[in-house]
Design an enzyme around this catalytic site. Structure first.
Site, PDB file in Angstrom:
ATOM      1  N   GLY A 208       0.823  -1.199   0.000  1.00 20.96           N
ATOM      2  CA  GLY A 208       0.000   0.000   0.000  1.00 20.96           C
ATOM      3  C   GLY A 208       0.859   1.252   0.000  1.00 20.96           C
ATOM      4  O   GLY A 208       2.000   1.245  -0.473  1.00 20.96           O
ATOM      5  N   SER A 209       0.341   2.302   0.557  1.00 18.38           N
ATOM      6  CA  SER A 209       1.009   3.599   0.538  1.00 18.38           C
ATOM      7  C   SER A 209       2.124   3.671   1.581  1.00 18.38           C
ATOM      8  O   SER A 209       2.182   2.864   2.519  1.00 18.38           O
ATOM      9  CB  SER A 209       0.000   4.706   0.822  1.00 18.38           C
ATOM     10  OG  SER A 209      -0.474   4.610   2.160  1.00 18.38           O
ATOM     11  N   GLY A 213       2.254   2.073   5.342  1.00 17.08           N
ATOM     12  CA  GLY A 213       3.387   1.320   5.876  1.00 17.08           C
ATOM     13  C   GLY A 213       3.893   1.897   7.186  1.00 17.08           C
ATOM     14  O   GLY A 213       4.252   1.159   8.115  1.00 17.08           O
ATOM     15  N   GLU A 230       5.630  -3.410   0.897  1.00 16.75           N
ATOM     16  CA  GLU A 230       5.802  -2.890  -0.460  1.00 16.75           C
ATOM     17  C   GLU A 230       4.963  -1.630  -0.554  1.00 16.75           C
ATOM     18  O   GLU A 230       3.731  -1.677  -0.524  1.00 16.75           O
ATOM     19  CB  GLU A 230       5.358  -3.884  -1.525  1.00 16.75           C
ATOM     20  CG  GLU A 230       5.674  -3.359  -2.924  1.00 16.75           C
ATOM     21  CD  GLU A 230       4.928  -4.065  -4.036  1.00 16.75           C
ATOM     22  OE1 GLU A 230       4.602  -3.381  -5.041  1.00 16.75           O
ATOM     23  OE2 GLU A 230       4.663  -5.265  -3.901  1.00 16.75           O
TER      24      GLU A 230
END
Length: 462
Positions: A208-209, A213, A230
């Protein structure tokens, strides 16, 4: 009062799906049941686990006719491109094929006096927080190897693709995977953070963004729960003077525009050697101008809406700021009357861009890329590395040694030559800088989803 998680369809702005969010106690109980099933699942022969995962994937593929229009309604990808299940099969099959070797004990000594070996032991409960842009492809990267390695899996999907986890678990359960081994939970952010802080999970994979994270890391602080992250990307391409121009244009335009630019490893900035610059721009503009923006349920549509109008608003803002600062928008808006100012967003190619502009620095995650002229490898390398992200980089040349030499200096997770926007399951999918940490797929994917355990056995003799 029970919270509701809602998926707003970008197709027409209607509510497509709703599910009640589980409160903490109910979610914790479901995870406890999942944990209780882990030992028995891990005790099954590896070949049995591989076979059941493959059957789960096969059952998912059988749902294509339902799943493809469902994805279109949830996040806008045109139905003409089908589902994600070709890649899902490829990745799951590969991880099953290498499992025995990847998970085999490392035998140091087996003699009359000692047995010394290292084994790979499953973490236990693996939590997969999957994104909306490729809800099945991104999830399978962790789900398949985690289950194969003997973990149980809890999956939570983004609200934009609310039904994907539910469908995935349904497929695996119908294929014979025990019900408590792979479960889907509908959770809000607060409950998710509370569960992580309570050490409900033994490994967390989040896609995600960057902000998402960071929230995961904050929630896990002090728990020592390992994280695979990621996050964002701003992937560059460098087209050298000896590149196959037609192949470079076709591949890079597709890598920038496919899925309305909503690809983790989509190309967002292109650096072209001055000798090819004008020709590249001309061909790229012609290619992008041929896209058809429209309803993703229409087979003629090649570019659907972005997943949410707020995502489209960010891309519009980046483009407008760049043009105000001197960039040139090369695509004629008259070609895309369907651009409604909401989720439906026309594609754009920008020239005259600089790294002072957000569109060349910040993640756009939409159908836009900037093209800059460069004179040599050093200039291109400096620009490619002038970025907070590092997922992939695409190099275009006939000289593999040159590509490897440049690739060695790029701050990235994957270096491509003469291709882009592809995930090879035999290679580790990883990133650096603000793109995150860890890695999925390949042998390394199995290593990250297990922990090493050492045995030092001394044989006592008379």
């Amino acid at each position: 009062m029970t919270k509701t998680i809602t998926c707003i369809s970008p197709v027409d702005g209607s509510v497509f799906a709703e599910r009640p969010a589980l409160p903490f106690d109910e979610a914790a109980a479901a995870i406890a049941d999942c944990r209780a099933a882990q030992k028995e699942w891990a005790a099954r022969p590896l070949a049995d686990r591989v076979a059941l995962v493959n059957k789960g994937v096969a059952r998912l593929v059988e749902m294509t006719d339902e799943a493809v229009p469902e994805i279109a309604r949830m996040m806008g990808r045109p139905v003409r491109y089908g589902g994600e299940f070709g890649g899902v099969v490829e990745r799951a099959d590969y991880m099953g094929e290498i499992a025995a070797e990847a998970l085999a004990p490392i035998v140091i000594e087996k003699s009359d006096q000692f047995e010394r070996r290292i084994i790979r032991e499953p973490h236990g409960v693996v939590f997969v927080v999957a994104p909306w842009n490729y809800p099945y492809l991104t999830a399978i990267n962790t789900v398949a190897p985690a289950l194969i390695a003997g973990n149980v899996v809890v999956i939570k999907h983004a609200s934009q693709t609310l039904l994907a986890g539910e469908r995935m678990v349904q497929a695996f359960t119908e294929a014979g995977v025990p019900e408590d081994v792979f479960i889907n939970l509908f959770l809000d952010h607060e409950t998710t953070s509370a569960l992580i802080g309570a050490r409900a999970f033994d490994f967390i994979n989040f896609t995600g963004s960057v902000g998402g994270g960071q929230a995961m890391e904050r929630a896990a602080a002090g728990t020592f729960t390992p994280l695979g992250l990621e996050l964002g990307g701003k992937d560059p391409a460098y087209v050298m003077e000896d590149a196959d121009l037609d192949a470079a244009v076709a591949t890079l335009v597709d890598a920038g525009m496919y899925n309305s630019g909503q690809c983790c490893c989509g190309i967002e900035r292109i650096y072209v050697h001055e000798s090819l610059y004008d020709a590249f721009v001309e061909k790229a503009v012609a290619t992008v101008s041929d896209y058809k923006l429209g309803n993703p349920l229409d087979e003629a549509t090649t570019l659907g809406p972005m997943a949410h109008k707020r995502f489209a608003a960010e891309v519009r803002a980046q483009v407008a700021e760049a043009v105000a600062d001197g960039a040139t928008a090369m695509i004629d808006p008259a070609l895309f009357p369907e651009d409604d100012g909401g989720a439906y967003l026309m594609p754009q190619v920008l020239t005259g861009v600089t790294h002072d502009m957000r569109v060349m620095r910040d993640e756009s995650f939409g159908p836009v890329f900037g093209i800059m002229k460069v004179s040599n490898d050093d200039e291109a390398l400096e620009l490619m590395n002038d970025c907070q992200y590092g997922l992939t980089a695409s190099l275009w040349t006939q000289d593999a040694a040159r590509a490897a030499a440049i690739g060695a200096q790029i701050e990235t997770g994957t270096v491509f030559m003469n291709r882009a926007d592809y995930l090879d399951p035999a290679l580790c999918w990883t990133g650096c800088k603000d793109t995150g940490r860890g890695g999925s797929l390949s042998v390394i994917g199995f290593q990250n989803l297990t922990r090493p355990k050492s045995y030092h056995l001394k044989k006592v003799t008379a």
